[in-house]
Write an enzyme that holds these catalytic residues in place. Structure first.
Site, PDB file in Angstrom:
ATOM      1  N   ASN A  10      32.868  40.182  40.949  1.00  0.00           N
ATOM      2  CA  ASN A  10      32.908  39.624  39.760  1.00  0.00           C
ATOM      3  C   ASN A  10      32.564  38.164  39.906  1.00  0.00           C
ATOM      4  OD1 ASN A  10      33.174  38.806  37.190  1.00  0.00           O
ATOM      5  ND2 ASN A  10      35.202  39.709  36.992  1.00  0.00           N
ATOM      6  N   TRP A  11      31.448  37.563  39.572  1.00  0.00           N
ATOM      7  CA  TRP A  11      31.075  36.196  39.738  1.00  0.00           C
ATOM      8  C   TRP A  11      31.751  35.487  38.524  1.00  0.00           C
ATOM      9  CZ3 TRP A  11      25.342  35.522  41.386  1.00  0.00           C
ATOM     10  CH2 TRP A  11      25.075  36.158  42.887  1.00  0.00           C
ATOM     11  N   LYS A  12      32.060  36.119  37.461  1.00  0.00           N
ATOM     12  CA  LYS A  12      32.576  35.423  36.231  1.00  0.00           C
ATOM     13  C   LYS A  12      31.407  34.478  35.771  1.00  0.00           C
ATOM     14  CE  LYS A  12      37.113  36.776  37.651  1.00  0.00           C
ATOM     15  NZ  LYS A  12      38.683  36.309  37.689  1.00  0.00           N
ATOM     16  N   HIS A  96      38.610  43.408  30.934  1.00  0.00           N
ATOM     17  CA  HIS A  96      39.025  42.389  31.834  1.00  0.00           C
ATOM     18  C   HIS A  96      40.031  41.572  31.028  1.00  0.00           C
ATOM     19  CE1 HIS A  96      39.114  39.053  34.798  1.00  0.00           C
ATOM     20  NE2 HIS A  96      38.534  40.050  35.473  1.00  0.00           N
ATOM     21  N   GLU A  98      40.480  38.584  31.146  1.00  0.00           N
ATOM     22  CA  GLU A  98      40.085  37.428  30.690  1.00  0.00           C
ATOM     23  C   GLU A  98      39.130  37.586  29.493  1.00  0.00           C
ATOM     24  OE1 GLU A  98      37.865  36.162  34.134  1.00  0.00           O
ATOM     25  OE2 GLU A  98      40.022  35.747  35.152  1.00  0.00           O
ATOM     26  N   GLU A 181      44.283  45.322  37.896  1.00  0.00           N
ATOM     27  CA  GLU A 181      44.057  44.190  38.070  1.00  0.00           C
ATOM     28  C   GLU A 181      45.365  43.519  37.454  1.00  0.00           C
ATOM     29  OE1 GLU A 181      39.704  42.519  39.100  1.00  0.00           O
ATOM     30  OE2 GLU A 181      40.396  42.195  36.872  1.00  0.00           O
ATOM     31  N   GLY A 187      43.030  35.049  40.602  1.00  0.00           N
ATOM     32  CA  GLY A 187      42.859  33.713  40.706  1.00  0.00           C
ATOM     33  C   GLY A 187      44.087  33.006  40.842  1.00  0.00           C
ATOM     34  N   SER A 228      42.955  38.379  43.625  1.00  0.00           N
ATOM     35  CA  SER A 228      43.052  37.779  45.001  1.00  0.00           C
ATOM     36  C   SER A 228      42.744  38.546  46.165  1.00  0.00           C
ATOM     37  CB  SER A 228      44.390  37.002  45.138  1.00  0.00           C
ATOM     38  OG  SER A 228      44.568  35.897  43.866  1.00  0.00           O
ATOM     39  N   GLY A 249      36.845  38.727  42.610  1.00  0.00           N
ATOM     40  CA  GLY A 249      36.399  37.383  41.827  1.00  0.00           C
ATOM     41  C   GLY A 249      36.060  36.429  42.986  1.00  0.00           C
ATOM     42  N   GLY A 250      36.803  35.400  42.984  1.00  0.00           N
ATOM     43  CA  GLY A 250      36.485  34.051  43.715  1.00  0.00           C
ATOM     44  C   GLY A 250      35.891  34.278  45.100  1.00  0.00           C
TER      45      GLY A 250
HETATM   46  P1  13P Z   1      40.040  36.890  42.090  1.00  0.00           P
HETATM   47  O1  13P Z   1      39.691  37.745  43.034  1.00  0.00           O
HETATM   48  O2  13P Z   1      39.550  35.786  41.910  1.00  0.00           O
HETATM   49  O3  13P Z   1      41.492  36.729  41.951  1.00  0.00           O
HETATM   50  O4  13P Z   1      39.837  37.373  40.619  1.00  0.00           O
HETATM   51  C1  13P Z   1      39.789  38.965  40.285  1.00  0.00           C
HETATM   52  C2  13P Z   1      39.258  39.328  39.201  1.00  0.00           C
HETATM   53  O5  13P Z   1      39.755  38.937  38.027  1.00  0.00           O
HETATM   54  C3  13P Z   1      37.995  40.456  39.358  1.00  0.00           C
HETATM   55  O6  13P Z   1      37.649  40.674  38.060  1.00  0.00           O
END
Ligand code: 13P
Length: 265
Positions: A10-12, A96, A98, A181, A187, A228, A249-250
């Site tokens: 997930n590149w956000k 998500h 977010e 999640e 993050g 993470s 994510g990251g």
């Molecule tokens: P991180 O891997 O950056 O913690 O993000 C997880 C995430 O929200 C994937 O959708």
């Protein structure tokens, strides 16, 4: 039953045309794609068209990060499942943390709430719209730190699953992915310990057993862990019997890290 592992990046809201293409190119050079692991890349909407062309010759699937439930019409700024299908999108994240906006309890005014605070009801509509276009939803569920401390992890997740899925029957959910999640692990660099992630993922599978009268469904549904995930912890997480891969994510923004995570699956 042997479920195919799945790793989704997930590149956000990151990367532009040039940097997104460079990341995909570097990743494809480093990764060893195998038939027994599905890989999905979820860039921002702006990069879907370009990445579709770049991923066409690989076995990497294209995913979106969100969708709006109506097919078309006066919904300024939104993207429908039909538009995603038109771009070759095969998977889509919904719910998500977010986009849920603190689980639908945003302290914005009532008038903006229907558009910015995703609720279980809007998530359910999105899932329906995705099914209609044969796009596989990746439904995110998870508790906040306060909810965990209050011992509400299971009840929060059960309510999220119930709210999003109560309108569906088992036959509709065979192509469906859940991502556990925990909000406190996203993050933050603070991964949920593998045994605890396994315990919650197993609770989620059990929820499907109890909810739907179909013994095959809980065995078929893929449950990912997200929060993470890194090259350093992916193997331990993915080795757990109820964790079928990761939503990353990251670390998916680094070609070497993401290729190593895929190799761990
Ligand atoms: P991180 O891997 O950056 O913690 O993000 C997880 C995430 O929200 C994937 O959708």
């Amino acid at each position: 039953m042997q479920r195919t592992k799945l790793v989704a990046g997930n590149w956000k809201m990151n990367l532009l045309q040039s940097t997104g293409s460079a990341l995909v190119e570097a990743f494809l050079q480093k990764v060893e794609l195998r038939q027994d692991v599905d890989v999905v890349v979820c860039p921002p909407f702006t990069l879907l068209g370009r990445l579709r062309d770049e991923l066409r010759r690989s076995h990497v699937h294209l995913g979106a990060q969100d969708v709006f439930w109506a097919e078309d019409g006066a919904f300024t700024g939104n993207i429908s499942a039909r538009m995603l299908a038109d771009l070759g999108v095969s998977h889509c994240i919904v719910g998500h943390s977010e986009t849920r906006g603190r689980f639908g309890k945003l302290d914005t005014s009532e008038t903006t709430l229907p558009y910015f605070g995703e609720t279980n009801e809007t998530i359910s509509l999105k899932i329906q719209a995705l099914f209609y276009q044969s796009i596989e939803p990746i439904l995110c569920v998870g508790e906040t730190l306060a909810e965990r401390k209050a011992g509400q992890t299971e009840s929060v997740i059960a309510a999220q699953l119930e709210g999003a899925l109560s309108g569906f029957d088992a036959a509709e959910l065979f192509f469906f992915i859940v991502a556990y999640e925990p909000v406190w692990a996203i993050g933050t660099g603070e991964t949920c310990p593998a045994d605890e992630a396994e315990r919650v993922c197993s609770f989620i599978r059990e929820w499907f057993k109890n909810k739907f009268n179909d013994p095959d469904l809980p065995e078929q549904i893929r449950i990912l862990y997200g929060g993470s995930v890194k090259a350093a912890n992916a193997k331990e997480l993915f080795n757990k019997p109820n964790i079928d891969g990761g939503l990353v994510g990251g670390a998916s923004l680094d070609a070497t890290e993401f290729a190593t995570i895929v190799a761990s699956a």
